[in-house]
Design an enzyme around this catalytic site. Structure first.
Site, PDB file in Angstrom:
ATOM      1  N   LYS A   1       0.103  38.724  24.637  1.00  0.00           N
ATOM      2  CA  LYS A   1       1.236  37.829  24.859  1.00  0.00           C
ATOM      3  C   LYS A   1       2.426  38.612  25.441  1.00  0.00           C
ATOM      4  O   LYS A   1       2.411  39.860  25.461  1.00  0.00           O
ATOM      5  CB  LYS A   1       1.586  37.145  23.533  1.00  0.00           C
ATOM      6  CG  LYS A   1       0.452  36.237  23.021  1.00  0.00           C
ATOM      7  CD  LYS A   1       0.777  35.635  21.660  1.00  0.00           C
ATOM      8  CE  LYS A   1      -0.314  34.688  21.191  1.00  0.00           C
ATOM      9  NZ  LYS A   1      -0.030  34.135  19.836  1.00  0.00           N
TER      10      LYS A   1
ATOM     11  N   TYR B   1      -2.656  25.608  24.988  1.00  0.00           N
ATOM     12  CA  TYR B   1      -2.391  25.324  23.576  1.00  0.00           C
ATOM     13  C   TYR B   1      -2.428  23.823  23.275  1.00  0.00           C
ATOM     14  O   TYR B   1      -1.800  23.388  22.312  1.00  0.00           O
ATOM     15  CB  TYR B   1      -1.030  25.921  23.177  1.00  0.00           C
ATOM     16  CG  TYR B   1      -1.107  27.402  22.842  1.00  0.00           C
ATOM     17  CD1 TYR B   1      -1.946  27.886  21.835  1.00  0.00           C
ATOM     18  CD2 TYR B   1      -0.329  28.327  23.529  1.00  0.00           C
ATOM     19  CE1 TYR B   1      -2.016  29.241  21.528  1.00  0.00           C
ATOM     20  CE2 TYR B   1      -0.394  29.696  23.215  1.00  0.00           C
ATOM     21  CZ  TYR B   1      -1.242  30.135  22.213  1.00  0.00           C
ATOM     22  OH  TYR B   1      -1.311  31.480  21.890  1.00  0.00           O
TER      23      TYR B   1
ATOM     24  N   PHE C   1       6.094  23.635  16.059  1.00  0.00           N
ATOM     25  CA  PHE C   1       6.453  24.861  16.785  1.00  0.00           C
ATOM     26  C   PHE C   1       5.905  24.889  18.212  1.00  0.00           C
ATOM     27  O   PHE C   1       6.037  25.893  18.916  1.00  0.00           O
ATOM     28  CB  PHE C   1       5.953  26.098  16.018  1.00  0.00           C
ATOM     29  CG  PHE C   1       4.467  26.097  15.731  1.00  0.00           C
ATOM     30  CD1 PHE C   1       3.549  26.509  16.686  1.00  0.00           C
ATOM     31  CD2 PHE C   1       3.992  25.668  14.499  1.00  0.00           C
ATOM     32  CE1 PHE C   1       2.180  26.506  16.431  1.00  0.00           C
ATOM     33  CE2 PHE C   1       2.622  25.669  14.230  1.00  0.00           C
ATOM     34  CZ  PHE C   1       1.728  26.089  15.198  1.00  0.00           C
TER      35      PHE C   1
ATOM     36  N   ARG D   1     -11.374  38.423  16.366  1.00  0.00           N
ATOM     37  CA  ARG D   1     -10.335  37.881  15.476  1.00  0.00           C
ATOM     38  C   ARG D   1     -10.021  38.849  14.337  1.00  0.00           C
ATOM     39  O   ARG D   1      -8.884  38.943  13.883  1.00  0.00           O
ATOM     40  CB  ARG D   1     -10.789  36.525  14.903  1.00  0.00           C
ATOM     41  CG  ARG D   1     -11.024  35.446  15.944  1.00  0.00           C
ATOM     42  CD  ARG D   1      -9.786  34.682  16.308  1.00  0.00           C
ATOM     43  NE  ARG D   1      -9.307  33.851  15.229  1.00  0.00           N
ATOM     44  CZ  ARG D   1      -8.275  33.014  15.353  1.00  0.00           C
ATOM     45  NH1 ARG D   1      -7.640  32.903  16.516  1.00  0.00           N
ATOM     46  NH2 ARG D   1      -7.882  32.294  14.340  1.00  0.00           N
TER      47      ARG D   1
ATOM     48  N   THR E   1      -3.096  35.299  11.634  1.00  0.00           N
ATOM     49  CA  THR E   1      -2.084  34.723  12.537  1.00  0.00           C
ATOM     50  C   THR E   1      -0.675  35.175  12.172  1.00  0.00           C
ATOM     51  O   THR E   1       0.121  35.544  13.032  1.00  0.00           O
ATOM     52  CB  THR E   1      -2.153  33.180  12.470  1.00  0.00           C
ATOM     53  OG1 THR E   1      -3.492  32.784  12.755  1.00  0.00           O
ATOM     54  CG2 THR E   1      -1.210  32.544  13.476  1.00  0.00           C
TER      55      THR E   1
ATOM     56  N   ARG F   1      -2.216  42.881  14.753  1.00  0.00           N
ATOM     57  CA  ARG F   1      -0.990  42.249  14.242  1.00  0.00           C
ATOM     58  C   ARG F   1      -0.469  42.974  13.004  1.00  0.00           C
ATOM     59  O   ARG F   1       0.746  43.068  12.795  1.00  0.00           O
ATOM     60  CB  ARG F   1      -1.251  40.767  13.953  1.00  0.00           C
ATOM     61  CG  ARG F   1      -1.428  39.933  15.226  1.00  0.00           C
ATOM     62  CD  ARG F   1      -1.918  38.544  14.884  1.00  0.00           C
ATOM     63  NE  ARG F   1      -2.009  37.653  16.021  1.00  0.00           N
ATOM     64  CZ  ARG F   1      -2.756  36.541  16.034  1.00  0.00           C
ATOM     65  NH1 ARG F   1      -3.472  36.216  14.974  1.00  0.00           N
ATOM     66  NH2 ARG F   1      -2.778  35.779  17.101  1.00  0.00           N
TER      67      ARG F   1
ATOM     68  N   ASN G   1       3.535  37.441  17.704  1.00  0.00           N
ATOM     69  CA  ASN G   1       2.370  38.103  17.098  1.00  0.00           C
ATOM     70  C   ASN G   1       1.432  38.772  18.103  1.00  0.00           C
ATOM     71  O   ASN G   1       0.257  38.975  17.843  1.00  0.00           O
ATOM     72  CB  ASN G   1       1.646  37.160  16.136  1.00  0.00           C
ATOM     73  CG  ASN G   1       1.043  35.959  16.821  1.00  0.00           C
ATOM     74  OD1 ASN G   1       1.206  35.779  18.027  1.00  0.00           O
ATOM     75  ND2 ASN G   1       0.327  35.142  16.070  1.00  0.00           N
TER      76      ASN G   1
ATOM     77  N   HIS H   1      -3.515  36.880  21.397  1.00  0.00           N
ATOM     78  CA  HIS H   1      -4.307  35.681  21.107  1.00  0.00           C
ATOM     79  C   HIS H   1      -5.784  36.027  21.250  1.00  0.00           C
ATOM     80  O   HIS H   1      -6.160  36.793  22.142  1.00  0.00           O
ATOM     81  CB  HIS H   1      -3.968  34.572  22.115  1.00  0.00           C
ATOM     82  CG  HIS H   1      -5.038  33.523  22.230  1.00  0.00           C
ATOM     83  ND1 HIS H   1      -5.128  32.472  21.350  1.00  0.00           N
ATOM     84  CD2 HIS H   1      -6.082  33.384  23.091  1.00  0.00           C
ATOM     85  CE1 HIS H   1      -6.193  31.724  21.680  1.00  0.00           C
ATOM     86  NE2 HIS H   1      -6.774  32.252  22.729  1.00  0.00           N
TER      87      HIS H   1
ATOM     88  N   GLU I   1     -11.577  28.398  27.202  1.00  0.00           N
ATOM     89  CA  GLU I   1     -10.443  29.239  27.609  1.00  0.00           C
ATOM     90  C   GLU I   1     -10.816  30.155  28.778  1.00  0.00           C
ATOM     91  O   GLU I   1     -10.009  30.352  29.695  1.00  0.00           O
ATOM     92  CB  GLU I   1      -9.954  30.057  26.403  1.00  0.00           C
ATOM     93  CG  GLU I   1      -9.290  29.170  25.359  1.00  0.00           C
ATOM     94  CD  GLU I   1      -8.976  29.849  24.038  1.00  0.00           C
ATOM     95  OE1 GLU I   1      -8.440  29.173  23.149  1.00  0.00           O
ATOM     96  OE2 GLU I   1      -9.258  31.054  23.888  1.00  0.00           O
TER      97      GLU I   1
END
Ligand SMILES: Nc1ncnc2c1ncn2[C@@H]1O[C@H](COP(=O)(O)OP(=O)(O)OP(=O)(O)O)[C@@H](O)[C@H]1O
Length: 148
Positions: free
Chosen positions: A9, A49, A57, A85, A91, A102, A112, A115, A126
Site C-alpha cells: 500500500k 474493495y 471506513f 496472509r 489486519t 504488519r 497497515n 494487502h 484480483e
C-alpha cells in the site's frame, strides 16, 4: 500452482519497505509472477474493495489506497494464499504477531502497509483486475529446492 495477489500500500512504498517485503516472499520460497508500481484512480480502488463498500471506513480506505503509488504483485507457490496472509499478519497491527509484516512495520489498521488476497477465489478475481494482460509464465531454477 496456487497464486495470490499482494499489494504494498502507499505507506509501504513511501516508507521504503518494498525491498524488505519482496525479500520475505522470495526467501519463503514463493515465485514472483507479476510486479508493477502503479497509481490507481478512485473507481479502480473502489472496484478492488467493492466487498467493503458498505463499511463505515470505506471512503477513508479508498482515499488511503489512492494517496500514492502501490506495488502490485502476483506470487505463486504451494498454499501461497493462506501462507501469504500469515506472512502479512492480522489486519489490525495491534493484533499482528511480531515476525509478520504488519507486526513488524505497522501500528494502525488504516496504515497497515500491505494487502493479500483472502481466498483462492479472491486471488483469481484480483489478479484479473490488476493484471488484465496476464502474468509472466516462468519457473525459477530454485523451484525443485523449495517444492517437492
Ligand atoms: N476499522 C477499520 N478502520 C480503518 N480501516 C480499516 C478498518 N478495517 C479494515 N480497514 C482497512 O481495510 C482493509 C481491508 O479490510 P479487510 O477486513 O478486508 O482486512 P484484510 O483482508 O486483512 O486487509 P486487506 O484486504 O488489505 O488485505 C484493511 O487492510 C485496512 O487497511
Amino acid at each position: 500452482m496456487e497464486q495470490t495477489f499482494i499489494m504494498i500500500k502507499p505507506d509501504g512504498v513511501q516508507r521504503g519497505l518494498v525491498g524488505e517485503i519482496i525479500s520475505r516472499f522470495e526467501k519463503k520460497g514463493f515465485s514472483l509472477r507479476g510486479l508493477k508500481l502503479i497509481s490507481v484512480e478512485r473507481p479502480f480502488a473502489e472496484k478492488h474493495y467493492e466487498d467493503l463498500s458498505s463499511k463505515p471506513f470505506f471512503n477513508k480506505l479508498v482515499e488511503y489506497i489512492i494517496s500514492g503509488p502501490v506495488v502490485a504483485m502476483v506470487w505463486e507457490g504451494k498454499n501461497v494464499v493462506v501462507t501469504g496472509r500469515k506472512i502479512i499478519g492480522a489486519t489490525n497491527p495491534s493484533d499482528s504477531a511480531p515476525g509478520t509484516i504488519r507486526g513488524d512495520f505497522a501500528v494502525e489498521i488504516g496504515r497497515n502497509v500491505i494487502h493479500g488476497s483472502d481466498s483462492v477465489e479472491s486471488a483469481r478475481k484480483e489478479i484479473a483486475l490488476w493484471f488484465p494482460d496476464g502474468t509472466v509464465n516462468w519457473q525459477s531454477s530454485l523451484h525443485h529446492w523449495t517444492h517437492e
